[in-house]
Write an enzyme that holds these catalytic residues in place. Structure first.
Site, mmCIF file in Angstrom:
data_model
loop_
_atom_site.group_PDB
_atom_site.id
_atom_site.type_symbol
_atom_site.label_atom_id
_atom_site.label_comp_id
_atom_site.label_asym_id
_atom_site.label_seq_id
_atom_site.Cartn_x
_atom_site.Cartn_y
_atom_site.Cartn_z
ATOM 1 N N ILE A 33 0.737 -1.440 -0.060
ATOM 2 C CA ILE A 33 -0.055 -0.024 0.088
ATOM 3 C C ILE A 33 0.627 1.226 -0.238
ATOM 4 O O ILE A 33 0.530 2.408 -0.487
ATOM 5 C CB ILE A 33 -0.990 0.031 1.388
ATOM 6 C CG1 ILE A 33 -2.105 0.958 1.090
ATOM 7 C CG2 ILE A 33 -0.189 0.103 2.544
ATOM 8 C CD1 ILE A 33 -2.997 0.822 0.157
ATOM 9 N N GLU A 34 1.723 1.075 0.669
ATOM 10 C CA GLU A 34 2.831 2.334 0.939
ATOM 11 C C GLU A 34 3.570 2.523 -0.797
ATOM 12 O O GLU A 34 3.749 3.641 -1.245
ATOM 13 C CB GLU A 34 4.011 2.228 1.723
ATOM 14 C CG GLU A 34 3.425 1.964 3.216
ATOM 15 C CD GLU A 34 2.929 3.418 3.579
ATOM 16 O OE1 GLU A 34 3.188 4.470 3.337
ATOM 17 O OE2 GLU A 34 1.855 3.505 4.351
ATOM 18 N N GLU A 113 -11.766 -12.139 -11.583
ATOM 19 C CA GLU A 113 -11.242 -13.068 -10.789
ATOM 20 C C GLU A 113 -10.414 -12.801 -9.561
ATOM 21 O O GLU A 113 -10.246 -11.382 -9.392
ATOM 22 C CB GLU A 113 -10.061 -13.735 -11.935
ATOM 23 C CG GLU A 113 -10.665 -13.836 -13.230
ATOM 24 C CD GLU A 113 -9.108 -13.730 -14.088
ATOM 25 O OE1 GLU A 113 -8.252 -14.499 -13.846
ATOM 26 O OE2 GLU A 113 -9.177 -13.340 -15.482
ATOM 27 N N LYS A 115 -7.317 -11.982 -7.145
ATOM 28 C CA LYS A 115 -5.971 -11.057 -7.567
ATOM 29 C C LYS A 115 -5.111 -11.925 -6.451
ATOM 30 O O LYS A 115 -4.991 -11.739 -5.189
ATOM 31 C CB LYS A 115 -5.836 -9.895 -7.278
ATOM 32 C CG LYS A 115 -4.454 -9.161 -7.621
ATOM 33 C CD LYS A 115 -4.330 -7.820 -7.229
ATOM 34 C CE LYS A 115 -3.038 -7.081 -7.909
ATOM 35 N NZ LYS A 115 -1.756 -8.110 -7.217
ATOM 36 N N ARG A 136 8.229 -13.296 -14.503
ATOM 37 C CA ARG A 136 8.031 -12.015 -15.271
ATOM 38 C C ARG A 136 9.263 -11.164 -15.326
ATOM 39 O O ARG A 136 9.398 -10.569 -16.281
ATOM 40 C CB ARG A 136 6.886 -11.368 -14.500
ATOM 41 C CG ARG A 136 6.644 -9.853 -15.142
ATOM 42 C CD ARG A 136 5.219 -9.271 -14.694
ATOM 43 N NE ARG A 136 4.945 -9.342 -13.420
ATOM 44 C CZ ARG A 136 3.898 -8.873 -13.005
ATOM 45 N NH1 ARG A 136 2.672 -8.859 -13.769
ATOM 46 N NH2 ARG A 136 3.527 -8.820 -11.730
ATOM 47 N N GLU A 173 -0.108 -17.799 -11.811
ATOM 48 C CA GLU A 173 0.534 -17.336 -10.588
ATOM 49 C C GLU A 173 0.919 -18.363 -9.673
ATOM 50 O O GLU A 173 0.104 -19.473 -9.470
ATOM 51 C CB GLU A 173 -0.460 -16.492 -9.679
ATOM 52 C CG GLU A 173 0.125 -15.708 -8.727
ATOM 53 C CD GLU A 173 0.478 -13.975 -8.817
ATOM 54 O OE1 GLU A 173 0.956 -13.378 -8.229
ATOM 55 O OE2 GLU A 173 0.529 -13.863 -10.198
ATOM 56 N N LYS A 290 -11.548 -7.759 -15.873
ATOM 57 C CA LYS A 290 -11.096 -7.750 -17.342
ATOM 58 C C LYS A 290 -12.300 -7.719 -18.208
ATOM 59 O O LYS A 290 -13.522 -8.381 -18.003
ATOM 60 C CB LYS A 290 -10.403 -8.992 -17.725
ATOM 61 C CG LYS A 290 -9.126 -9.332 -16.817
ATOM 62 C CD LYS A 290 -8.358 -10.484 -17.035
ATOM 63 C CE LYS A 290 -7.431 -10.594 -16.237
ATOM 64 N NZ LYS A 290 -6.443 -12.146 -16.424
ATOM 65 N N LYS A 314 -8.023 -3.495 -5.805
ATOM 66 C CA LYS A 314 -7.412 -3.989 -4.458
ATOM 67 C C LYS A 314 -8.359 -3.823 -3.265
ATOM 68 O O LYS A 314 -8.904 -2.941 -2.856
ATOM 69 C CB LYS A 314 -6.210 -3.192 -4.359
ATOM 70 C CG LYS A 314 -5.095 -3.906 -5.159
ATOM 71 C CD LYS A 314 -3.670 -3.395 -4.666
ATOM 72 C CE LYS A 314 -2.474 -4.033 -5.502
ATOM 73 N NZ LYS A 314 -1.170 -3.789 -4.959
ATOM 74 N N CYS A 408 10.832 -16.973 34.822
ATOM 75 C CA CYS A 408 9.452 -16.840 34.189
ATOM 76 C C CYS A 408 8.798 -15.555 34.855
ATOM 77 O O CYS A 408 8.838 -15.368 36.100
ATOM 78 C CB CYS A 408 8.880 -18.012 34.719
ATOM 79 S SG CYS A 408 7.021 -18.018 34.217
#
Length: 681
Positions: A33-34, A113, A115, A136, A173, A290, A314, A408
């Site tokens: 996302i960044e 579809e 992702k 790729r 994929e 698509k 997304k 502990c």
């Protein structure tokens, strides 16, 4: 250079850095996302200032250069990426642009579809035979991973059926399902090997192994979603029909695909997938939309780095950046001390996350984590949030090292870490309040004694008020004592007493699992029960006898012997099973004597792998066991036979490597029919 040009130059520099980290090193430093935010900012600036656009801008190409360790492959048809949209408004704008170009937006058919969150690959088939597989890479040149792809059981080496083109390049994929990923990391922790941050990194790392034998052991799978090169043949004129053709040829295609008419149906599909994504068993990060018609795709064409006729819609980010404020240590039922990071609260996938497990000291060392670090937090579906990386460039000078406790944190007992294990444990046993609570919660859990209504908060109160110290104490509780607990009225108290009484009738397998013997899960408990048939026989078993049980190795055998030899545990078991006392009981277990059974499975160690379509996994195990088989969960030199269903992966590959006989489900059914009661089939 003005301020805009400076910002454009800086964005390009940062994006190139992160492209290299992601595509080449498989070591992303920031969440997707960044990265997407930075790319969107650069796109917007270039759109407003077209004079600043250059051919080498990250907006004008797909990805980074491939590693030189593999032979390079030039894609005859470039493997382009997709443009992204992140909300419904942006998707509707995409749909409107297409509709305006084609003059029929509301009636347009889209193929929607999942992702997938894995590694994009191309598979080249010539005369129906797989001859080349490539990553790729930068979209123009990728890496030749043919030897590794051949080890992925889901990918056919030969296409079957009719109308197969002379040359066809299938794109899809490679990814890893959650179950396989968790087992891979469990084994890595046990052996001190590298632990993967997430399934995507595990899939990418597995395909980049120079030794295909390593890849063969990894639980990889594959879905196809498109076509590149096509020569000497024809394919249907719609994307949906092409996917169905792939399926007919034996290629794996996701069953979560839908044809949608108009944007409203697309949005309905998107929302449905978002709500159910946690049940898929593998990671996705959105929906791909698509235009279904290939003729319309051709009319719409491409922009510099993506097709106009498709978009990646997304989901809200499953990774976010935040800060580690502190680290605390929790104690589990086996004494395992687990570090937990306390985080600056951050919204991840729609949930506020303020804690993340760190697993053990090795994980902290692997991450290089310190208190005060800027970190990447990931939350996928119902998975417990975890830290998957740190942002070293933002590390403040005030960070502090994370120090494991020498005693502990709950009871003050010494802690120990056995050589070869990743876990540090409290040695206090049941004198440790934390271990006592967790052991009791396990004992009454649904898959153990299944005491309805006995929740965690009730166990916490019972231990804190010192009403209960051992599992046997639970059955001595009265309704009067129960009513003294918070939010517990007379009726609820009586219901709990009745539930405890009902739980006394169980099975030997459930009872063994409920005891909480270290490393004895449901499957191993069931195997112990089936093999020995009674507690008395199990108590008398030495290590050699235990090693005859499927899935029991030397470590598990040692844990079982240690538990049964411990005087306190013997006392608790006697109290629980004494007919004159609490009297937990179960039906007699019939021990199958393989020598007395006329069956091809008698005395054989059998492993089931892949998806079965006729019988459920449990039904198959029961039928095989009834015919004298020992059903194991892992392939080893002791395995006599592997039964491979659909999409069988690493277990099948290991069996083939070891030369172990393999049969399919149909052959298993035939053998079961010939040697058993067919009424259950």
């Amino acid at each position: 250079m003005n301020a805009v040009a400076l910002r454009v130059a800086e964005l390009r520099r940062v994006l190139r850095h992160h492209e290299y980290k992601y595509h080449v090193e498989d070591a992303p430093e920031i969440p997707d996302i960044e990265y997407d935010k930075l790319m969107q900012e650069l796109k917007a600036l270039e759109a407003d200032h077209p004079e600043l656009v250059t051919s080498d801008s990250p907006t004008q190409r797909v990805g980074a250069a491939p590693l030189a360790a593999f032979e390079q492959v030039r894609h005859e048809v470039p493997m382009l990426s997709l443009d992204n949209v992140f909300d419904e408004e942006s998707y509707l704008a995409f749909s409107k642009r297409i509709g305006d170009r084609l003059k029929n937006g509301d009636d347009l058919t889209f193929c929607c579809e999942l992702k997938l969150d894995g590694l994009a690959v191309s598979l080249l088939y010539e005369e129906g035979i797989l001859v080349q597989a490539a990553t790729r890479g930068d979209g123009t040149t990728g890496e030749n991973i043919t030897s590794n792809i051949r080890t992925v059981g889901a990918i056919p080496l030969r296409l079957e059926g009719e109308n197969i083109p002379r040359r066809v390049e299938v794109r899809g994929e490679v990814f890893m399902k959650h179950g396989g990923f968790e087992k891979l990391n469990e084994e890595a922790r046990r052996t001190g090997s590298k632990v993967f941050a997430n399934p995507r990194n595990a899939a990418a790392g597995s395909l980049r192994q120079l030794d295909p034998r390593i890849t063969a052991k990894r639980p990889l799978t594959f879905f196809c979603y498109g076509v590149g090169l096509l020569e000497g043949g024809e394919l249907p004129a719609s994307h949906w029909e092409r996917l169905m053709q792939f399926k007919a040829w034996g290629l794996p295609v996701s069953d979560r695909i839908k044809l949608c008419t108009g944007p409203a149906e697309v949005l309905d599909f998107y929302r449905q997938v978002e709500q159910t994504r946690s049940s898929l068993g593998f990671d996705i990060d959105g929906v791909v939309v698509k235009v279904d018609s290939l003729a319309l795709q051709e009319r719409l064409g491409f922009v510099a780095r993506a097709p106009r006729w498709a978009v990646a819609f997304k989901f809200p980010a499953q990774e976010q950046l935040t800060w580690v404020r502190d680290v605390e240590f929790q104690v589990g039922r086996t004494g395992a001390i687990t570090p937990v990071a306390r985080l600056e609260p951050v919204a991840v996938a729609g949930v506020i996350v303020s804690n993340a497990t760190l697993h053990n000291a090795d994980e902290i060392e692997r991450l290089g984590l310190q208190i005060g670090d800027r970190v990447i937090v990931r939350r996928a579906g119902d998975v417990i949030p975890q830290i998957v990386g740190i942002v070293e460039s933002e590390r403040p000078e005030t960070v502090q090292p994370i120090v494991f406790p020498a005693a502990c944190p709950v009871c003050g007992s010494d802690v120990e870490r056995v050589e070869g294990e990743a876990v540090t444990r409290c040695t206090g046993g049941l004198i440790c309040g934390a271990q006592r609570k967790e052991a009791l919660k396990h004992f009454v859990s649904r898959r153990a004694l299944d005491v309805e209504g006995m929740g965690d908060k009730i166990i916490d109160q019972l231990v804190e008020k010192e009403y209960v110290k051992t599992p046997a104490d639970l059955f001595r509780l009265s309704a009067g004592i129960m009513t003294g607990l918070d939010r517990m009225g007379p009726k609820s108290a009586m219901n709990l007493v009745n539930a405890l009484e009902k739980a006394k009738s169980t099975t030997l397998a459930r009872f063994l699992y409920a005891l909480g013997i270290r490393d004895v899960g449901e499957s191993t408990a069931a195997n112990l029960a089936a093999h020995f048939g009674s507690l008395e026989t199990l108590f008398a078993a030495d290590e050699d006898a235990l090693l005859e049980v499927p899935d029991v190795g030397k470590i598990v055998a040692a844990h079982v012997r240690h538990f049964l030899e411990e005087e306190h545990n013997q006392t608790v078991i006697r109290e629980l099973t004494d007919p004159a006392g609490i009297n937990i009981y179960w039906p007699e277990v019939k021990v199958v004597n393989a020598e007395e059974i006329d069956s091809p499975f008698a005395g054989k160690t059998v492993v089931l792998t892949g998806s079965l379509s006729i019988l459920s996994r449990d039904e198959a195990k029961d039928r095989l066991t009834a015919l004298g088989a020992k059903v194991s969960g892992s392939v080893s030199k002791k395995t006599d036979m592997v039964i491979a269903g659909e999409a069988a992966g690493s277990k099948l590959a290991k069996a083939q490597e070891l030369g172990i006989p393999v049969i399919d489900e149909a052959e298993m059914i035939r053998l079961l029919n010939n040697h058993g009661d067919v009424s259950t089939l």
